[in-house]
Design an enzyme around this catalytic site. Structure first.
Site, short mmCIF file in Angstrom:
data_model
loop_
_atom_site.label_atom_id
_atom_site.label_comp_id
_atom_site.label_asym_id
_atom_site.label_seq_id
_atom_site.Cartn_x
_atom_site.Cartn_y
_atom_site.Cartn_z
N LYS A 73 1.07 -1.18 -0.05
CA LYS A 73 0.16 0.15 -0.07
C LYS A 73 1.05 1.22 0.03
O LYS A 73 1.27 1.72 1.08
CB LYS A 73 -1.00 -0.06 1.27
CG LYS A 73 -2.30 0.85 1.06
CD LYS A 73 -3.11 0.58 2.29
CE LYS A 73 -4.24 1.53 2.25
NZ LYS A 73 -5.30 1.34 1.39
N GLU A 100 -9.52 -4.89 -8.82
CA GLU A 100 -9.83 -4.14 -7.58
C GLU A 100 -10.39 -2.79 -8.03
O GLU A 100 -10.64 -2.24 -8.93
CB GLU A 100 -8.62 -4.02 -6.82
CG GLU A 100 -7.76 -3.10 -7.37
CD GLU A 100 -6.34 -3.13 -6.60
OE1 GLU A 100 -6.21 -3.59 -5.56
OE2 GLU A 100 -5.37 -2.43 -7.05
#
Lengths: 281, 281
Positions: B141, B178
């Site tokens: 991330k 996603e």
């Protein structure tokens, strides 16, 4: 102001998301080199990501001039970053972000002496793929640099020599894309080759200048696919960017190329580039 | 300190290059939710990009607690950013960067009432490809968020309704990867589907929690490929992240799905998630 006093809010999207664009401009003798070309690319980057540039070309060039003068810098690098600024909330959605942050920073960058230049640098082909166009427009010079940073880390860990090292990224088909911070050139049988500008690459301002110089010197030029597997067979290899100019690659994947000697086409282009630099300042 | 006084140096690599990692943690009733899981992922992100985390798990959890308390926040979002800090020079090579910058910022985030939740959000399949593993490890991330930001801009421009919109990214083979800030779930014939964790996705902490809840509720689950073309045929669609929790998607590509009604499996998972939240605080 002194660089160490210059700050941005933690809410700046450049810091939170790499939501920024930038240019790195070379200066010689206190004058920005190819400043108008850098402005042009910055404007194109800004348009592509939807940041409204808060200055035009002449203001951009004035920023460069004033920054160099205020710092008494002759030979220098100036980085101009434009981030999307801070939004109403620290969320990825950029709605409501209408005040870009502009940061211009300068640092001394002495010109390379001939001995240092002719030692060249190492380059390592890394297992980090260049970013496909379908993910992000590669002609945008953006603050999303993490994959290239990790490419450099890999390259440094796999080089065998001293000094600078560049990472060479291949595209999804195994073709040479670009260096982590440069464009890649190779000479095979007297022809200068470089990946085409419409690949997954950022076609640099120095790249274009060098291609123009090559054509003006009647060096045969081919912009097209180069297999990553063929790089080691090149008669000459070099990389370009505004700081390195025309920089010989004298080691590839830890192996010294051509006894570490700089080839004749690399040298001719380097000399032509130096003439252009001298004429500019 | 007040967020508007918090600053980082312009030389911070988070600002220059998106050279950072982060977590966004939900808090309920003044307590961080799934804080240990967020620490675990942050530690994995840090390892993957070579940033030495300057705190361990208990210090991380203490930061969250103290920030929430200092701001008198009960229901909130906390973002913890760790950048690689400033280097000896503003260049991509991270050598010599050994002092990461840590920024934790909190903001109020009221819990959604039932009426708002059941309206759901819009989602738009965008022509922005998810980042391939070969470019950058998608489980990190990181502060390289530009492609997802542009995906959101595209989605907002192509939605027809009011309120929040998520962008859905496909991979190079046209499979659902996603959301720009979420994971995607769909129900077909009573089976809950979501892209497998080993695809080009960031497998979220909420995603895992929801899968665990589904299994505990004996809802059939399949982690595997979903064609982007099949999304519109789903009986139910929802997205998950720590802020949205289990969020129904009631419009896809501008078309209202199932008369805008939330499906039964989405609702069961939402209720189970709420129970988990209530038990945590």
């Amino acid at each position: 102001m002194p660089a160490e006093q210059a700050v941005v809010p933690v809410s700046d999207r450049g810091f939170l998301y790499g939501d920024s664009i930038f240019e790195t401009v070379r200066a010689y003798g206190g004058k920005a080199f190819a400043g108008a070309d850098h402005y042009q690319r910055l404007a194109e980057s800004a348009k592509s990501v939807g940041i409204a540039l808060p200055f035009g070309k002449s203001a951009f060039l004035t920023i460069l001039d004033e920054l160099l003068a205020a710092n008494d810098l002759l030979d220098a690098m100036v980085r101009v970053t434009v981030s999307r600024g801070s939004g109403p909330a620290p969320v990825p959605d950029p709605s409501g972000c209408h005040s870009p942050t502009v940061v211009a920073m300068a640092r001394p960058a002495p010109r390379l002496d001939e001995a240092t230049w002719s030692r060249g640098i190492g380059a390592v082909v890394v297992p980090v793929q260049s970013t496909p166009k379908a993910v992000l427009n590669p002609t945008v010079k953006s603050g999303n640099f993490l994959s290239h940073i990790l490419a450099i880390v890999h390259a440094k860990a796999h080089d065998t020599g001293e000094g600078a090292v560049e990472a060479i990224l291949l595209d999804s088909k195994g073709r040479v894309a670009e260096g982590a911070v440069s464009n890649v050139f190779g000479v095979w049988n007297g022809t200068l080759n470089t990946p085409a500008a419409d690949g997954d690459i950022l076609p640099g301002i120095t790249r274009k200048l060098v291609l123009d110089l090559a054509r003006s010197l009647s060096i045969p030029v081919r912009e097209g696919a180069i297999s990553g597997l063929d790089l080691g067979d090149a008669d000459e290899l070099f990389v370009t960017n505004s700081g390195w100019e025309v920089m010989p690659v004298t080691r590839l994947n830890g192996v010294v190329l051509a006894d570490g000697r700089v080839g004749p086409i690399t040298r001719r282009l380097h000399e032509a580039y130096q003439k252009k630099v001298m004429a500019s300042c």
